[in-house]
Write an enzyme that holds these catalytic residues in place. Structure first.
Site: not given
Ligand code: ACO
Length: 333
Positions: A115, A258, A288
């Site tokens: 990214c 970003h 994203n």
């Molecule tokens: N819908 C419903 N539930 C979901 C989904 C979804 N789409 N995705 C995950 N869950 C569930 C998980 O299974 C988990 O369930 P559990 O508690 O029963 O195990 C729960 O939601 C919580 O999951 P987390 O992964 O802890 O959720 P979090 O709040 O961390 O959000 C996210 C996830 C949105 C991916 C976040 O961690 C994030 O944005 N991370 C950073 C991403 C980023 O910056 N990437 C860098 C650049 S991207 C690139 O380079 C292309």
């Protein structure tokens, strides 16, 4: 001292909109979850039949930027594209754009920095201008992440979108333009976000995604760990950039981060004491788009008249690699 000045911006996104509601029919998710955890409401998905591959989107964005800049393609010396989803392994997306534009005098190549690709590309082009090796540079961020999304993995596919943005740089000799760029990488953490081999061959996709081709690899991510790392890196590199240029958070006219996750952006702005009114976000519409997110946002802010001459713009990013970067631009358009 020579600096790159941004004299034109342009962007494009595919026509097809994939809403959170649409995603509810593809993976086990809800509009409520995606909106609350990410801030994303919809994203754009490219279609081969509409000429929306990475290089085609990059070409469309570049044409808009060149038109605003009043620079002819033949006057370009350099084309650098940040992308992790070029049309092919080779030639580069930049060479395809060179051909499409007829920019026959340019040197053209891609940069792979997740990214952070656009800021890495901007830094390379700015250095070429500062060392008098280039007059007119085209810097692009372009991605077709829908092609590498795992449409069975709800934790990643809901985040991604397609699009492209571009800027034209030319030398400026005053205090205006790109004041500095600051880049960082930490390859020891590559496994937090990477392209893995697809297991089990092409995936059966619902009708709405019927034009997404089966690439041999797909995106894997440890979202939680990345989240924490992203907030620290974004804030730290932004502070480094501001300190380098003798600026405080109050001096920033607009922060263009970003667009990965609204919660990451909010947490970063809070750490920097930059109010959200001075932070540009559009991830609700596009999700994203990796390297494309900053130049798309910059173009939108520019065309909305939010960037005033002489104001300081803070660009800041974080992505696969891991990589990160920031740049301060004294706006001069
Ligand atoms: N819908 C419903 N539930 C979901 C989904 C979804 N789409 N995705 C995950 N869950 C569930 C998980 O299974 C988990 O369930 P559990 O508690 O029963 O195990 C729960 O939601 C919580 O999951 P987390 O992964 O802890 O959720 P979090 O709040 O961390 O959000 C996210 C996830 C949105 C991916 C976040 O961690 C994030 O944005 N991370 C950073 C991403 C980023 O910056 N990437 C860098 C650049 S991207 C690139 O380079 C292309």
């Amino acid at each position: 001292m020579l600096r790159g000045r941004i004299i034109g911006t342009g962007s494009t996104t595919p026509k097809r909109i994939l809403t959170n509601k649409d995603l509810e029919a593809i993976v086990d998710t809800t509009d409520e979850w995606i909106t609350r955890r990410t801030g994303i409401k919809e994203r754009r998905i490219s279609s081969k039949t509409r000429a929306e591959d990475t290089s085609e989107m990059a070409t469309a964005a570049s044409k808009r930027a060149l038109e605003m800049a009043g620079v002819a393609p033949e006057a370009l010396d350099l084309i650098v594209i940040g992308t992790v989803t070029p049309d092919r392994q080779f030639p580069s997306a930049a060479c395809m754009v060179q051909k499409n534009l007829g920019a026959r005098c340019a040197v053209a190549f891609d940069v792979s920095a997740g990214c952070s690709g656009f800021l890495y590309a901007l830094s390379i082009a700015n250095n070429a201008i500062a060392t008098n090796n280039c007059r007119n540079a085209l810097v692009v961020g372009a991605e077709r992440l829908s092609g590498i999304a795992d449409w069975q993995d709800r934790s990643t596919c809901v985040l991604l979108g397609d699009g492209a943005g571009a800027v034209v740089l030319t030398p400026g000799d005053g205090n205006e333009g790109i004041l500095s760029t600051h880049l960082g990488s930490d390859g020891s953490l590559w496994e937090l976000l990477y392209a893995s081999d697809r297991i089990g061959g092409p995936i059966e996709l619902p009708e709405i995604l019927d034009t997404v081709e089966g690439r041999p690899f797909c995106l894997k991510m440890e979202g939680n760990k990345l989240f924490k790392k992203a907030v620290c890196c974004l804030a730290d590199v932004a502070v480094a950039a501001m300190e380098h240029d003798g600026l405080s958070c109050d001096d920033i006219m607009l922060m263009v981060p970003h667009q990965a996750n609204l919660r990451i952006i909010r947490a970063t702005a809070e750490r920097l004491s930059i109010p959200m009114e001075k932070v540009y976000t559009n991830l609700d519409k596009y999700g994203n788009t990796s390297s494309a997110s900053i130049p798309i946002a910059l173009d939108e802010a520019n065309r909305k008249g939010m960037l005033k001459e002489g104001g300081y713009v803070l660009l800041v990013t974080f992505g696969a690699g891991l990589t990160w970067g920031a740049s301060i631009v004294k706006w001069s358009l």
